[in-house]
Design a protein around this motif. Sequence first.
Motif, short mmCIF file in Angstrom:
data_model
loop_
_atom_site.label_atom_id
_atom_site.label_comp_id
_atom_site.label_asym_id
_atom_site.label_seq_id
_atom_site.Cartn_x
_atom_site.Cartn_y
_atom_site.Cartn_z
N PRO A 18 0.77 -1.24 0.00
CA PRO A 18 0.00 0.00 0.00
C PRO A 18 0.80 1.30 0.00
O PRO A 18 0.21 2.37 0.03
CB PRO A 18 -0.72 -0.11 1.35
N THR A 19 2.12 1.25 -0.01
CA THR A 19 2.89 2.46 0.31
C THR A 19 3.26 3.31 -0.90
O THR A 19 3.63 4.47 -0.74
CB THR A 19 4.21 2.08 1.03
N GLY A 20 3.21 2.74 -2.11
CA GLY A 20 3.65 3.48 -3.28
C GLY A 20 5.16 3.53 -3.44
O GLY A 20 5.68 4.25 -4.30
N ALA A 21 5.89 2.77 -2.62
CA ALA A 21 7.35 2.75 -2.71
C ALA A 21 7.79 2.05 -3.99
O ALA A 21 7.11 1.18 -4.52
CB ALA A 21 7.94 2.02 -1.51
N PRO B 259 4.90 8.95 -2.53
CA PRO B 259 4.91 7.68 -3.26
C PRO B 259 5.42 7.89 -4.67
O PRO B 259 5.04 8.85 -5.34
CB PRO B 259 3.43 7.28 -3.26
N GLN B 260 6.27 7.00 -5.13
CA GLN B 260 6.83 7.10 -6.47
C GLN B 260 6.20 6.11 -7.45
O GLN B 260 6.58 6.06 -8.62
CB GLN B 260 8.34 6.86 -6.42
N GLY B 261 5.24 5.32 -6.97
CA GLY B 261 4.59 4.35 -7.84
C GLY B 261 3.21 3.99 -7.32
O GLY B 261 2.78 4.44 -6.27
N ALA B 262 2.51 3.15 -8.11
CA ALA B 262 1.14 2.72 -7.81
C ALA B 262 0.20 3.93 -7.77
O ALA B 262 0.49 4.97 -8.35
CB ALA B 262 1.09 1.89 -6.53
N PHE B 263 -0.93 3.81 -7.06
CA PHE B 263 -1.80 4.98 -6.89
C PHE B 263 -2.35 5.07 -5.47
O PHE B 263 -3.54 5.23 -5.25
CB PHE B 263 -2.94 5.03 -7.93
N TYR B 264 -1.41 4.95 -4.51
CA TYR B 264 -1.76 5.04 -3.10
C TYR B 264 -0.88 6.05 -2.37
O TYR B 264 0.33 6.12 -2.63
CB TYR B 264 -1.59 3.68 -2.41
N ALA B 265 -1.51 6.81 -1.48
CA ALA B 265 -0.77 7.60 -0.50
C ALA B 265 -0.90 6.88 0.84
O ALA B 265 -1.92 6.24 1.11
CB ALA B 265 -1.31 9.01 -0.42
N PHE B 266 0.13 7.02 1.67
CA PHE B 266 0.17 6.27 2.94
C PHE B 266 0.57 7.22 4.06
O PHE B 266 1.65 7.12 4.64
CB PHE B 266 1.17 5.13 2.81
N PRO B 267 -0.33 8.17 4.37
CA PRO B 267 0.02 9.18 5.39
C PRO B 267 0.06 8.59 6.79
O PRO B 267 -0.68 7.66 7.12
CB PRO B 267 -1.12 10.19 5.25
N SER B 268 0.91 9.18 7.61
CA SER B 268 0.97 8.81 9.02
C SER B 268 -0.12 9.57 9.78
O SER B 268 -0.28 10.78 9.61
CB SER B 268 2.34 9.15 9.61
N ILE B 269 -0.86 8.85 10.63
CA ILE B 269 -1.88 9.51 11.46
C ILE B 269 -1.48 9.44 12.93
O ILE B 269 -2.28 9.64 13.83
CB ILE B 269 -3.28 8.91 11.21
N GLN B 270 -0.19 9.17 13.18
CA GLN B 270 0.28 8.99 14.55
C GLN B 270 0.12 10.25 15.40
O GLN B 270 -0.10 10.16 16.62
CB GLN B 270 1.74 8.54 14.53
N LYS B 271 0.22 11.43 14.78
CA LYS B 271 0.10 12.68 15.53
C LYS B 271 -1.28 12.85 16.17
O LYS B 271 -1.43 13.62 17.12
CB LYS B 271 0.39 13.87 14.62
N THR B 272 -2.27 12.14 15.63
CA THR B 272 -3.63 12.29 16.17
C THR B 272 -3.82 11.50 17.46
O THR B 272 -4.79 11.73 18.19
CB THR B 272 -4.67 11.82 15.15
N GLY B 273 -2.93 10.54 17.71
CA GLY B 273 -3.07 9.70 18.90
C GLY B 273 -4.08 8.58 18.73
O GLY B 273 -4.29 7.79 19.66
#
Length: 402
Positions: free
Chosen positions: A187-190, A327-341
């Motif tokens: 899922p990362t687009g890497a 992301p440099q490939g595929a069609f997914y963004a994989f944002p971090s939501i850790q700041k929200t707790g």
Amino acid sequence: MIVNEQTTGNNKTMSSYLAPLVKQIPPSGIRKFFDLVGDNKDIITLGVGEPDFVTPWHMREACVYSLERGMTSYTSNAGMPKLREAISSYLDTQFDTKYDPKDEIIVTVGGSEAIDLALRALIVPGDEILIPEPSYVAYSPIASIGGGIPVGVETYAKDQFKVTAEALEASITPKSKVVILCYPSNPTGAIMTYEDWLPIAEVIKKHDLIVIADEIYAELTYNQKHVSFASIPDMKDRTILVSGFSKAFAMTGWRIGYMCGHPELIAAMLKIHQYTVMCAPAMGQVAALEALTNGLGEKDRMVESYNQRRRLIVQGFRDIGLDCHEPQGAFYAFPSIQKTGLSSDLFAERLLTENKVAAVPGNVFGPQGEGFLRCSYATSVSQLNEALERIGNFVYKVQKEG
């Protein structure tokens, strides 16, 4: 004869007839989550990995014309010779990988069947299958069904979610046999560059491993061309290359994929293919042949559209205050939501119920996905803008709660 579970003479429940291994496998976390969406028209969906484009008209027309001509019979088990020849030429031209269409290519029912065939042909109970995580949800269950033991290999946002030789080496045991590499990554687009692959190849050779290279997103790269693992020196014979037409040519429902590899491996997998599905649908193969023959221009235009949306969504998440690697490939963004707790599950559930945006919690893709959210940008720009506004409002609300 099996009868209703209330009337079986030995009082057995129907589930008791199932293989224990199958009962232990959870349903797809993606599909399970999106069952909650239903037919709600107010929800913006950034979830299922499917192009929002319709299959280009001339590919559909080729299929219709084949039906009008009565092409409704079985094809060769390995697929139509003309399609295999076209796949061979395409891979050679586009990705510098050469396969003989006679005995090194099988046309499959989507890339999913190809992965299943490869794992069933390769593993025996107790074999370990190394899977860089976060990873596509199907790899571990398919490996488990075959009696294998899936082993996660950790990847990190700080490394752009690229698998490293050090992490792979640390996960290898005497039982390791197969490595599944999915780049560009769902899922990362890497992506992985030629230089990234070289140390991975050394580890593969050192431990005498076989690779299943899932390259279904190979055409969907944005700043540089995809590098097939099979094109790395000495890797072709120990690599089973899996790809298909679903993502790049907007043909998800056609279920046409393919797999390429050493003739001995392909012959073994063809036996399983013969006894399970016989052959991929003839009309789908006709459409796939048309895609490779006359559809590369449409493919390129779709990729350019995804690139525009990629830049939009990544910047949008960063403006909201969520860290998001590019992301440099595929069609997914994989944002971090850790700041929200919030956990990935809770963030996704609340985002859906409170702000009407559906995205996939990152933990669905393995433990390394916890703290992230998978968002497909294969949807319209207007929908993406509205989704980003809703996500921004939700994040602001959660931060105020804290």
